[in-house]
Design an enzyme around this catalytic site. Structure first.
Site, PDB file in Angstrom:
ATOM      1  N   HIS A   1     -27.445  -4.565 -13.321  1.00 23.60           N
ATOM      2  CA  HIS A   1     -26.624  -4.355 -14.512  1.00 23.60           C
ATOM      3  C   HIS A   1     -26.660  -2.883 -14.890  1.00 23.60           C
ATOM      4  O   HIS A   1     -27.727  -2.286 -14.860  1.00 23.60           O
ATOM      5  CB  HIS A   1     -27.178  -5.193 -15.673  1.00 23.60           C
ATOM      6  CG  HIS A   1     -26.446  -4.961 -16.956  1.00 23.60           C
ATOM      7  ND1 HIS A   1     -25.195  -5.519 -17.184  1.00 23.60           N
ATOM      8  CD2 HIS A   1     -26.752  -4.215 -18.057  1.00 23.60           C
ATOM      9  CE1 HIS A   1     -24.780  -5.131 -18.393  1.00 23.60           C
ATOM     10  NE2 HIS A   1     -25.705  -4.339 -18.944  1.00 23.60           N
TER      11      HIS A   1
ATOM     12  N   HIS B   1     -11.096  -4.026  11.730  1.00 21.72           N
ATOM     13  CA  HIS B   1     -12.480  -4.507  11.818  1.00 21.72           C
ATOM     14  C   HIS B   1     -12.597  -5.757  12.690  1.00 21.72           C
ATOM     15  O   HIS B   1     -13.645  -6.014  13.266  1.00 21.72           O
ATOM     16  CB  HIS B   1     -13.085  -4.729  10.427  1.00 21.72           C
ATOM     17  CG  HIS B   1     -12.194  -5.440   9.461  1.00 21.72           C
ATOM     18  ND1 HIS B   1     -11.188  -4.803   8.799  1.00 21.72           N
ATOM     19  CD2 HIS B   1     -12.145  -6.725   9.063  1.00 21.72           C
ATOM     20  CE1 HIS B   1     -10.574  -5.674   8.014  1.00 21.72           C
ATOM     21  NE2 HIS B   1     -11.136  -6.852   8.170  1.00 21.72           N
TER      22      HIS B   1
ATOM     23  N   GLU C   1       0.843  -1.208   0.000  1.00 23.46           N
ATOM     24  CA  GLU C   1       0.000   0.000   0.000  1.00 23.46           C
ATOM     25  C   GLU C   1       0.875   1.254   0.000  1.00 23.46           C
ATOM     26  O   GLU C   1       0.700   2.143  -0.839  1.00 23.46           O
ATOM     27  CB  GLU C   1      -0.918   0.012   1.237  1.00 23.46           C
ATOM     28  CG  GLU C   1      -2.079  -0.970   1.124  1.00 23.46           C
ATOM     29  CD  GLU C   1      -3.099  -0.886   2.264  1.00 23.46           C
ATOM     30  OE1 GLU C   1      -4.123  -1.567   2.182  1.00 23.46           O
ATOM     31  OE2 GLU C   1      -2.873  -0.134   3.241  1.00 23.46           O
TER      32      GLU C   1
HETATM   33  P1  NAD Z   1       2.627  -8.495   6.927  1.00 21.33           P
HETATM   34  O1  NAD Z   1       2.714  -9.561   7.903  1.00 21.33           O
HETATM   35  O2  NAD Z   1       1.378  -8.293   6.129  1.00 21.33           O
HETATM   36  O3  NAD Z   1       3.790  -8.637   5.863  1.00 21.33           O
HETATM   37  C1  NAD Z   1       5.147  -8.656   6.193  1.00 21.33           C
HETATM   38  C2  NAD Z   1       5.922  -9.247   5.035  1.00 21.33           C
HETATM   39  O4  NAD Z   1       7.294  -9.055   5.290  1.00 21.33           O
HETATM   40  C3  NAD Z   1       5.705 -10.745   4.862  1.00 21.33           C
HETATM   41  O5  NAD Z   1       5.363 -11.014   3.517  1.00 21.33           O
HETATM   42  C4  NAD Z   1       7.037 -11.346   5.262  1.00 21.33           C
HETATM   43  O6  NAD Z   1       7.356 -12.517   4.540  1.00 21.33           O
HETATM   44  C5  NAD Z   1       8.001 -10.215   4.940  1.00 21.33           C
HETATM   45  N1  NAD Z   1       9.226 -10.221   5.720  1.00 21.33           N
HETATM   46  C6  NAD Z   1       9.366 -10.414   7.053  1.00 21.33           C
HETATM   47  N2  NAD Z   1      10.654 -10.299   7.413  1.00 21.33           N
HETATM   48  C7  NAD Z   1      11.341 -10.007   6.285  1.00 21.33           C
HETATM   49  C8  NAD Z   1      12.710  -9.751   6.004  1.00 21.33           C
HETATM   50  N3  NAD Z   1      13.629  -9.754   6.969  1.00 21.33           N
HETATM   51  N4  NAD Z   1      13.070  -9.501   4.733  1.00 21.33           N
HETATM   52  C9  NAD Z   1      12.143  -9.475   3.740  1.00 21.33           C
HETATM   53  N5  NAD Z   1      10.842  -9.695   3.954  1.00 21.33           N
HETATM   54  C10 NAD Z   1      10.442  -9.951   5.207  1.00 21.33           C
HETATM   55  O7  NAD Z   1       3.020  -7.164   7.738  1.00 21.33           O
HETATM   56  P2  NAD Z   1       2.890  -5.611   7.410  1.00 21.33           P
HETATM   57  O8  NAD Z   1       2.682  -5.367   5.950  1.00 21.33           O
HETATM   58  O9  NAD Z   1       4.037  -4.969   8.099  1.00 21.33           O
HETATM   59  O10 NAD Z   1       1.559  -5.248   8.163  1.00 21.33           O
HETATM   60  C11 NAD Z   1       1.466  -5.390   9.579  1.00 21.33           C
HETATM   61  C12 NAD Z   1       0.089  -5.727  10.021  1.00 21.33           C
HETATM   62  O11 NAD Z   1      -0.786  -4.653   9.783  1.00 21.33           O
HETATM   63  C13 NAD Z   1      -0.483  -6.929   9.304  1.00 21.33           C
HETATM   64  O12 NAD Z   1      -1.155  -7.724  10.241  1.00 21.33           O
HETATM   65  C14 NAD Z   1      -1.448  -6.331   8.316  1.00 21.33           C
HETATM   66  O13 NAD Z   1      -2.516  -7.192   8.022  1.00 21.33           O
HETATM   67  C15 NAD Z   1      -1.905  -5.083   9.038  1.00 21.33           C
HETATM   68  N6  NAD Z   1      -2.302  -4.069   8.068  1.00 21.33           N
HETATM   69  C16 NAD Z   1      -3.454  -4.249   7.383  1.00 21.33           C
HETATM   70  C17 NAD Z   1      -3.840  -3.346   6.419  1.00 21.33           C
HETATM   71  C18 NAD Z   1      -5.111  -3.561   5.678  1.00 21.33           C
HETATM   72  O14 NAD Z   1      -5.904  -4.368   6.118  1.00 21.33           O
HETATM   73  N7  NAD Z   1      -5.360  -2.886   4.562  1.00 21.33           N
HETATM   74  C19 NAD Z   1      -3.034  -2.248   6.123  1.00 21.33           C
HETATM   75  C20 NAD Z   1      -1.863  -2.098   6.836  1.00 21.33           C
HETATM   76  C21 NAD Z   1      -1.510  -3.029   7.810  1.00 21.33           C
END
Ligand code: NAD
Length: 469
Positions: free
Chosen positions: A448, A325, A189
């Site tokens: 539609h 949510h 995002e």
């Molecule tokens: P995430 O868990 O969604 O993703 C983290 C990613 O980083 C994973 O794909 C993981 O494999 C990768 N990763 C971890 N360590 C790494 C490393 N050392 N090197 C490379 N890649 C690595 O976490 P996020 O994007 O930080 O989001 C945090 C939380 O906030 C999540 O639970 C997410 O669902 C929530 N969030 C949700 C929304 C939404 O619902 N629209 C928006 C923002 C955040």
């Protein structure tokens, strides 16, 4: 400080979990009281809401730059005014935060602004934001202190050069080169926002797919292709070994996840987006003997009770997906458990949405999860390129996919990548909640011309055949 009278309920944390619980408690006639700084927590102040303002407006900017000629709109000199884009974001956030204060007043919730810590099992001491201290006793106490970004070892977060999502919604200028560590929801995002505004964005992801845990592999591939066309670069199966932020340009040593060739990436801004962790430090949990598990989560039973039954926990600081949510559902349920002895959250029907363009949304299980569980399933999908409204809107990337039980046709998962997927998934969530079959959806009239017809046709393709594809 002298403790005031005992309250029915004290809630620690004014984020989505805590403020919803406070309002619900007020509606149920409890005398609730709430603490911590600005209301709305991460979601409203530095998360969901400000990021959506920037996602929406950066999308408009990008569209005006690249996607108007074919629509018969000739535009002149288009300029980004980042300062004003940030002001628009702040206006939205301020308006919504004030809205919660109003709802507190309306529901007789006492609001104490400060940092809370347990003095004993029923007493919470508060360091007031405006100076001084107070304390408050609660017959019941709810902990809803949320989460914080997981730091990357070796990099110092200054929210300017090395940033988390908090810095990513407040940069003062568009970086030339941005490297995102972690291709999950936040990385994609916020990476999208800055890519649209002109930064060269590279996402480094440890796993073989983007989107974080839960996103269906087919969906992940599709959105990666589209984001790639928009200019984002991806390095999958790659781990960041170490970072050096001592100079103006940040250096990151990366290597193939399975070992192999190393290289050094340079960036003027590095976004650390490798997940979030529960935030409970300074809460004085030791004073009352409450422990956290190996991920820092407070341990609770199915009614959100800790081992001290009058203390309950909801939201990001306990189990489950870290989603606003989900926390909101728990905010309502926890009060129902308190006042009526029952509450309900269906954790199998919590939707996930990624607000890129196109959006990605899903609910229920994905194909990998069903395979792992040995469930026999069938699937059906429908592309937006065959949907009249998406085609007319010239916005037709993506598809809708249903996964349903092979025998009973009961819906097990819905996965969408496409325009307005985040709104459309509500229908999938309702279907899952009601135990619907794909045939139930396929035999329901959808107006539609709407994007939702793609939803209906994907359902038709699961138990029979779609009409337009
Ligand atoms: P995430 O868990 O969604 O993703 C983290 C990613 O980083 C994973 O794909 C993981 O494999 C990768 N990763 C971890 N360590 C790494 C490393 N050392 N090197 C490379 N890649 C690595 O976490 P996020 O994007 O930080 O989001 C945090 C939380 O906030 C999540 O639970 C997410 O669902 C929530 N969030 C949700 C929304 C939404 O619902 N629209 C928006 C923002 C955040």
């Amino acid at each position: 400080a002298t403790p005031s009278e005992e309250k029915d309920l004290v809630i620690i944390g004014g984020g989505v979990a805590g403020y919803v619980a406070a309002i619900k408690a007020g509606q149920e006639g409890l005398k609730a009281c709430q603490k911590r700084g600005a209301l709305g927590g991460t979601c409203l102040n530095v998360g969901c809401i400000p990021s959506k303002s920037l996602l929406n407006n950066s999308h408009l900017y990008h569209q005006i730059l690249h996607d108007t000629k074919n629509r018969g709109i000739d535009v002149g000199d288009v300029k980004l005014n980042l300062e004003n884009m940030m002001k628009a974001k702040e206006t939205s956030v301020n308006g919504l935060t004030k809205g919660i204060e109003f709802l507190f007043k309306k529901n007789n919730v006492e609001y104490i602004k400060g940092t809370a810590a347990f003095a004993d099992e029923h007493t919470v001491a508060v360091n007031l934001v405006d100076g001084g201290e107070t304390s408050v006793r609660g017959k019941n106490i709810i902990i809803a202190t949320g989460s914080e970004a997981t730091p990357f070892p070796g990099l110092t977060i200054d929210e300017e050069k090395v940033i988390t999502s908090t810095g990513a919604i407040a940069l003062k200028k568009v970086p030339k080169k941005m490297v995102v560590i972690g291709g999950g929801i936040i990385g994609l995002e916020m990476g999208s926002v800055w890519s649209r505004l002109g930064a060269e964005v590279t996402v480094v992801e440890f796993l073989g797919q983007i989107g974080g845990p839960g996103m269906d592999a087919e969906v992940s591939k599709n959105i990666q292709k589209t984001l790639g066309k928009q200019g984002m670069k991806f390095m999958l199966n790659t781990k960041v070994l170490k970072g050096d932020d001592s100079a103006e340009i940040v250096k990151l040593d990366v290597e193939a996840a399975k070992g192999g060739k190393q290289q050094t990436l340079e960036a003027d801004v590095v976004l650390v987006a490798i997940g979030r962790r529960p935030y409970t430090s300074g809460l004085g949990l030791d004073n009352i003997g409450l422990e956290t598990d190996n991920k820092g989560r407070l341990v609770i039973d199915s009614e959100y009770r800790t081992k001290l039954p009058h203390i309950r926990v909801i939201g990001d600081c306990t189990f489950g997906p870290m989603l606003a949510h989900k926390a909101e559902e728990e905010g309502v349920a926890v009060i129902e458990f308190l006042t009526k002895n029952y509450g309900h959250v269906n954790y199998n029907a919590i939707p996930s949405v990624m607000y890129t363009h196109p959006e990605v949304a899903w609910v229920g299980q994905n194909e990998a999860e069903l395979k792992e569980a040995g469930v026999k399933y069938k699937s059906g999908s429908f592309p937006f390129s065959a949907n009249s409204r998406a085609k007319t809107n010239q916005d037709a990337d993506g598809f809708v996919k249903f996964l349903a039980d092979a025998e009973t046709d009961r819906i097990l998962g819905v996965h969408i990548v496409g325009p307005n997927a985040g709104e459309m998934i509500a229908e999938g969530t309702l279907a899952l909640e009601y135990g619907a079959s794909t045939e139930d959806i396929g035999r329901t009239s959808h107006a539609h011309p709407t994007l939702a017809e793609a939803f209906k046709e994907a359902a038709m393709a699961t138990y029979g055949k779609a009409i337009h594809y």
